[in-house]
Design a protein around this motif. Structure first.
Motif, PDB file in Angstrom:
ATOM      1  N   LEU A   5       0.820  -1.208   0.000  1.00  0.00           N
ATOM      2  CA  LEU A   5       0.000   0.000   0.000  1.00  0.00           C
ATOM      3  C   LEU A   5       0.855   1.258   0.000  1.00  0.00           C
ATOM      4  CD1 LEU A   5      -2.767  -1.036   2.561  1.00  0.00           C
ATOM      5  CD2 LEU A   5      -2.984  -0.884   0.060  1.00  0.00           C
ATOM      6  N   PHE A   6       2.113   1.132   0.418  1.00  0.00           N
ATOM      7  CA  PHE A   6       2.975   2.303   0.572  1.00  0.00           C
ATOM      8  C   PHE A   6       4.183   2.328  -0.349  1.00  0.00           C
ATOM      9  CE2 PHE A   6       0.897   1.433   4.639  1.00  0.00           C
ATOM     10  CZ  PHE A   6       0.168   2.599   4.760  1.00  0.00           C
ATOM     11  N   THR A   7       4.615   1.167  -0.793  1.00  0.00           N
ATOM     12  CA  THR A   7       5.810   1.094  -1.621  1.00  0.00           C
ATOM     13  C   THR A   7       5.707  -0.117  -2.555  1.00  0.00           C
ATOM     14  OG1 THR A   7       8.223   0.999  -1.550  1.00  0.00           O
ATOM     15  CG2 THR A   7       7.077  -0.244   0.123  1.00  0.00           C
ATOM     16  N   PRO A   8       6.300  -0.053  -3.716  1.00  0.00           N
ATOM     17  CA  PRO A   8       6.257  -1.199  -4.637  1.00  0.00           C
ATOM     18  C   PRO A   8       6.998  -2.411  -4.059  1.00  0.00           C
ATOM     19  CG  PRO A   8       7.008   0.788  -5.772  1.00  0.00           C
ATOM     20  CD  PRO A   8       6.968   1.108  -4.312  1.00  0.00           C
ATOM     21  N   LEU A   9       6.462  -3.582  -4.322  1.00  0.00           N
ATOM     22  CA  LEU A   9       7.110  -4.816  -3.890  1.00  0.00           C
ATOM     23  C   LEU A   9       8.132  -5.253  -4.930  1.00  0.00           C
ATOM     24  CD1 LEU A   9       4.023  -6.899  -2.667  1.00  0.00           C
ATOM     25  CD2 LEU A   9       5.547  -5.473  -1.296  1.00  0.00           C
ATOM     26  N   THR A  10       9.122  -5.991  -4.472  1.00  0.00           N
ATOM     27  CA  THR A  10      10.087  -6.570  -5.400  1.00  0.00           C
ATOM     28  C   THR A  10       9.406  -7.709  -6.148  1.00  0.00           C
ATOM     29  OG1 THR A  10      10.899  -8.213  -3.821  1.00  0.00           O
ATOM     30  CG2 THR A  10      11.993  -6.040  -3.813  1.00  0.00           C
ATOM     31  N   GLU A  30      -6.388  -8.771   2.622  1.00  0.00           N
ATOM     32  CA  GLU A  30      -5.961  -7.798   1.621  1.00  0.00           C
ATOM     33  C   GLU A  30      -7.129  -6.914   1.181  1.00  0.00           C
ATOM     34  OE1 GLU A  30      -3.217  -7.622  -2.340  1.00  0.00           O
ATOM     35  OE2 GLU A  30      -4.627  -9.294  -2.209  1.00  0.00           O
ATOM     36  N   HIS A  31      -8.278  -7.530   0.930  1.00  0.00           N
ATOM     37  CA  HIS A  31      -9.446  -6.754   0.511  1.00  0.00           C
ATOM     38  C   HIS A  31      -9.874  -5.778   1.609  1.00  0.00           C
ATOM     39  CE1 HIS A  31     -10.112  -8.773  -3.284  1.00  0.00           C
ATOM     40  NE2 HIS A  31     -10.029  -9.945  -2.676  1.00  0.00           N
ATOM     41  N   GLN A  32      -9.894  -6.250   2.846  1.00  0.00           N
ATOM     42  CA  GLN A  32     -10.280  -5.392   3.968  1.00  0.00           C
ATOM     43  C   GLN A  32      -9.282  -4.260   4.158  1.00  0.00           C
ATOM     44  OE1 GLN A  32     -10.513  -8.254   7.107  1.00  0.00           O
ATOM     45  NE2 GLN A  32     -12.566  -8.943   6.536  1.00  0.00           N
ATOM     46  N   SER A  33      -8.014  -4.573   4.045  1.00  0.00           N
ATOM     47  CA  SER A  33      -6.967  -3.572   4.226  1.00  0.00           C
ATOM     48  C   SER A  33      -7.073  -2.469   3.174  1.00  0.00           C
ATOM     49  CB  SER A  33      -5.593  -4.248   4.156  1.00  0.00           C
ATOM     50  OG  SER A  33      -4.571  -3.320   4.365  1.00  0.00           O
ATOM     51  N   LYS A  34      -7.290  -2.856   1.927  1.00  0.00           N
ATOM     52  CA  LYS A  34      -7.441  -1.874   0.849  1.00  0.00           C
ATOM     53  C   LYS A  34      -8.690  -1.024   1.067  1.00  0.00           C
ATOM     54  CE  LYS A  34      -4.893  -4.284  -2.759  1.00  0.00           C
ATOM     55  NZ  LYS A  34      -4.959  -4.985  -4.044  1.00  0.00           N
ATOM     56  N   PHE A  35      -9.776  -1.654   1.506  1.00  0.00           N
ATOM     57  CA  PHE A  35     -11.019  -0.925   1.755  1.00  0.00           C
ATOM     58  C   PHE A  35     -10.818   0.103   2.868  1.00  0.00           C
ATOM     59  CE2 PHE A  35     -14.908  -0.468   4.270  1.00  0.00           C
ATOM     60  CZ  PHE A  35     -15.738   0.096   3.319  1.00  0.00           C
ATOM     61  N   ILE A  36     -10.212  -0.313   3.959  1.00  0.00           N
ATOM     62  CA  ILE A  36      -9.970   0.595   5.084  1.00  0.00           C
ATOM     63  C   ILE A  36      -9.065   1.740   4.662  1.00  0.00           C
ATOM     64  CG2 ILE A  36      -8.845   0.768   7.342  1.00  0.00           C
ATOM     65  CD1 ILE A  36      -9.927  -2.117   7.865  1.00  0.00           C
ATOM     66  N   ASP A  37      -8.021   1.428   3.917  1.00  0.00           N
ATOM     67  CA  ASP A  37      -7.104   2.467   3.438  1.00  0.00           C
ATOM     68  C   ASP A  37      -7.834   3.476   2.554  1.00  0.00           C
ATOM     69  OD1 ASP A  37      -4.307   3.426   3.251  1.00  0.00           O
ATOM     70  OD2 ASP A  37      -4.595   2.994   1.119  1.00  0.00           O
TER      71      ASP A  37
END
Length: 88
Positions: A23-28, A49-56
């Motif tokens: 959510l904050f930086t690109p993954l390798t 992941e879905h919940q985290s994106k929704f909350i963000d």
């Protein structure tokens, strides 16, 4: 073979860290692969992941004032949250 599998398949703890990190930086490339492999086997981490994106998204809209919800976060509370974030 077991060593390769251990490199490819993360624990749920490591996977949730990667979910939050993306959510904050690109993954390798390796991290992306590990995330996809784990999520293909784990419905709990996929749901996280879905919940985290929704909350963000909701919190982001709250802070930018683009929320469609009529409930406004009090300025005092908003400032306290920002203060706590900046301490880290």
């Amino acid at each position: 073979m077991q060593k390769i599998m251990n490199m490819m398949v993360n624990s749920c703890k490591k996977t949730t860290e990667l979910i939050d990190k993306q959510l904050f930086t690109p993954l390798t490339a390796k991290e992306k692969m590990q995330l996809q492999v784990h999520k293909s086997m784990c419905k709990t981490c996929t749901a996280y992941e879905h919940q985290s994106k929704f909350i963000d998204t909701v919190i982001g809209k709250w802070f930018t004032g683009k929320s469609k919800v009529n409930v406004k976060m009090p300025e005092e509370r908003k400032n306290k949250i920002l203060e706590e974030i900046n301490k880290s």
